[in-house]
Design an enzyme around this catalytic site. Structure first.
Site, PDB file in Angstrom:
ATOM      1  CG  MET A   1      -0.526  -2.118  11.076  1.00 16.14           C
ATOM      2  SD  MET A   1       0.811  -1.365  12.013  1.00 16.14           S
ATOM      3  CE  MET A   1       1.716  -2.811  12.533  1.00 16.14           C
TER       4      MET A   1
ATOM      5  N   GLY B   1     -11.089   1.984   7.136  1.00 15.71           N
ATOM      6  CA  GLY B   1     -11.642   3.307   7.433  1.00 15.71           C
ATOM      7  C   GLY B   1     -11.420   3.697   8.886  1.00 15.71           C
TER       8      GLY B   1
ATOM      9  CG  HIS C   1      -7.191   3.258  -2.663  1.00 14.88           C
ATOM     10  ND1 HIS C   1      -6.758   2.042  -2.157  1.00 14.88           N
ATOM     11  CD2 HIS C   1      -6.413   4.192  -2.069  1.00 14.88           C
ATOM     12  CE1 HIS C   1      -5.768   2.253  -1.303  1.00 14.88           C
ATOM     13  NE2 HIS C   1      -5.548   3.555  -1.223  1.00 14.88           N
ATOM     14  CG  ASN C   2      -6.631   8.480  -2.786  1.00 11.25           C
ATOM     15  OD1 ASN C   2      -7.665   7.953  -2.423  1.00 11.25           O
ATOM     16  ND2 ASN C   2      -5.780   9.009  -1.934  1.00 11.25           N
TER      17      ASN C   2
ATOM     18  CB  SER D   1      -5.788  -7.617   3.663  1.00 11.16           C
ATOM     19  OG  SER D   1      -5.092  -6.727   4.505  1.00 11.16           O
TER      20      SER D   1
ATOM     21  CG  HIS E   1      -9.635   3.045   0.681  1.00 14.05           C
ATOM     22  ND1 HIS E   1     -10.484   3.386   1.718  1.00 14.05           N
ATOM     23  CD2 HIS E   1      -8.459   3.667   0.934  1.00 14.05           C
ATOM     24  CE1 HIS E   1      -9.824   4.179   2.560  1.00 14.05           C
ATOM     25  NE2 HIS E   1      -8.598   4.363   2.111  1.00 14.05           N
TER      26      HIS E   1
ATOM     27  CG  HIS F   1      -1.787   1.203   1.361  1.00 16.18           C
ATOM     28  ND1 HIS F   1      -2.265   1.657   2.572  1.00 16.18           N
ATOM     29  CD2 HIS F   1      -2.288   2.050   0.430  1.00 16.18           C
ATOM     30  CE1 HIS F   1      -3.024   2.717   2.386  1.00 16.18           C
ATOM     31  NE2 HIS F   1      -3.047   2.985   1.083  1.00 16.18           N
TER      32      HIS F   1
ATOM     33  N   PRO G   1      -7.125  -3.714   1.854  1.00 12.63           N
ATOM     34  CG  PRO G   1      -5.975  -1.719   2.295  1.00 12.63           C
ATOM     35  CD  PRO G   1      -6.895  -2.370   1.293  1.00 12.63           C
TER      36      PRO G   1
ATOM     37  CE  LYS H   1       2.395   1.216   9.349  1.00 17.89           C
ATOM     38  NZ  LYS H   1       1.142   1.595   8.637  1.00 17.89           N
TER      39      LYS H   1
END
Length: 472
Positions: A369, A394, A321-322, A373, A391, A230, A366, A470
């Protein structure tokens, strides 16, 4: 479509279509509808929908699909988002989860990935031999051949074919608007994750019986280890957003345009500022898909170090997704914005890329954490929401609120720390990333239930995390 998972809400400025189960709908902040009402004041809008992961953003909610006719449409940087082209990528490996049972091996893999994938905030990418102008102009086709690892086996090649788009065309004159410092910083960031909710995750999949045929056609098997990524367009997309938003805000003020929200920016597609934004946005989409490709390339190199030369990592799919772009629906041309929304086309839809023409393409969702997913496929019912689904999970808490309300012990428990099935992370302490804990997000299983219940898409595979990398 079951009414339980769909509501049409009449607001003073128009209708917003909400796809969410009862508990998710009841928990929506009133600001979500306040924001929708402002968005609906943009002229000539023909549709606005919310996915179940919807939450408040800047100018527009994350989880929005907004649609105009192309001939008299508008474009809005606020309904694209500042991280233009942010999206998902999944690669399939030839490993089974049993081969990663040993937590020490998972730690070794994460540490090796960090050798190839820069994760520090100001880290320089390892791809100085790539020309940035080729990337923003040509997308994946601007990469040197050495970075297309399956180029010499065309029958197995998936790097250039298993993507939503490998190249976005635009008027390249727009690139001259950017100063040298933007090019330099963006070049340094190629092949880096970035911070926030961006990640690279090693996962193991479970396949539900009802869609096993599709899963196997895609090359999935139970217990298979996959890599989910991502990330977005990094400094390049951020610069596009900042530059174009500033100019658009000045234009709107001069022409007396706007709504109650000064952060909601828009312009008619016929306006020169709108056209320059669209051109630069497409350059950022090219950057974003290449950035995710290079992150995967780095992880593949790490995998070979750990598992040997027979390690494989084939592209399943890459999507955004944007973004905003032109689409055809029922023979009409529409300009469709998706901010925190994923396109999920059903089987046999003509816009599916060739490898997925018959089955429909993978829609990559996704979790947060420590949670699962999903890999989904669009259903015919998705037509009602212009084939948009969620996406991710949220947010339900801001970063500051999460740090204030969630303890390290709670986060540690959700990551199974100290157990055999611990989800290994690359950060030195969980405290440093507690704002990304599962408790900051909605329940992704409820999100998926809403999408399936509303008839928008189906689950092809559930992906359980084994290790997470990350950025800082």
């Amino acid at each position: 479509m079951k009414e339980t998972y769909y509501q049409q809400i009449q607001l003073p400025s128009g209708q917003v279509h909400v796809y969410a189960g009862p508990s998710l709908f009841a928990a929506l902040d009133y600001k979500v509808f306040e924001m929708a009402n402002n968005n609906l004041q943009i002229p000539n809008q023909v549709y606005m929908g919310y996915t179940p992961d919807v939450h408040v953003g800047v100018g527009t909610c994350i989880g929005t699909t907004a649609v105009w006719n192309t001939h008299d449409g508008y474009v809005s940087p606020s309904i694209v988002g500042s991280d233009i082209g942010c999206g998902m990528r999944v690669h399939l490996t030839n490993l089974h989860k049993d081969e990663l049972k040993d937590v020490k091996l998972r730690r070794k893999l994460v540490k090796t990935i960090e050798k190839y994938l820069p994760v520090e905030e100001h880290a320089r990418g390892h791809f100085s031999d790539i020309r940035l102008e080729h990337i923003v102009q040509k997308g994946l086709h601007g990469l040197p051949k050495k970075y297309i690892p399956d180029g010499y086996t065309p029958r197995k090649a998936s790097s250039l074919t298993h993507v939503e788009s490998s190249k976005f065309n635009f008027d390249e004159e727009a690139l001259n608007l950017f100063p040298e410092r933007v090019w330099h910083r963006s070049h340094r960031q190629l092949g880096t994750l970035g911070g926030g909710n961006h990640f690279a995750e090693i996962q193991a999949i479970e396949i539900p019986e009802e869609n096993r045929e599709i899963a196997e056609a895609w090359g999935l098997f139970d217990g298979q280890v996959v890599v989910m990524i991502h990330s977005g367009s990094r400094a390049w997309g951020g610069s596009v957003s900042q530059y174009c938003s500033s100019n658009m805000a000045k234009m709107m003020k001069a022409e007396g345009m706007g709504t109650a929200d000064p952060k909601l920016l828009f312009a008619p597609l016929s306006h020169p500022l709108a056209q320059s934004y669209v051109d630069l946005m497409y350059s950022a989409l090219n950057y974003a898909v290449v950035n995710r490709h290079l992150i995967a390339y780095a992880i593949r190199e790490a995998g070979k170090d750990v598992f040997g030369s027979k390690f494989e990592m084939r592209t399943l799919y890459d999507l955004m997704h944007n973004y905003a772009w032109e689409e055809e629906h029922d023979g009409k041309s529409y300009f469709v914005h998706r901010k925190g929304a994923t396109r999920a086309l059903p089987p046999n839809h003509p816009d599916n890329p060739e490898p997925y023409r018959v089955s429909g393409h993978p829609a990559l969702i996704p979790g947060s954490m420590g949670t699962a997913s999903y890999i989904m496929v669009g259903s015919e019912g998705g037509k009602s929401n212009f084939h948009s689904i969620c996406h991710g999970a949220g947010r339900i808490r801001s970063r500051s609120a999460t740090k204030r309300l969630i303890t390290v012990d709670e986060f540690s428990s959700s990551m199974r720390v100290g157990m055999e099935d611990e989800i290994v992370v690359n950060q030195r302490s969980l405290e440093s990333m507690i704002d990304e804990s599962p408790q900051a997000y909605k329940d992704v299983d409820q999100i998926i239930e809403s999408v399936v219940g509303a008839g928008l898409a189906q689950v092809v595979a559930k992906c359980k995390p084994l290790a997470t990398v990350k950025g800082t």
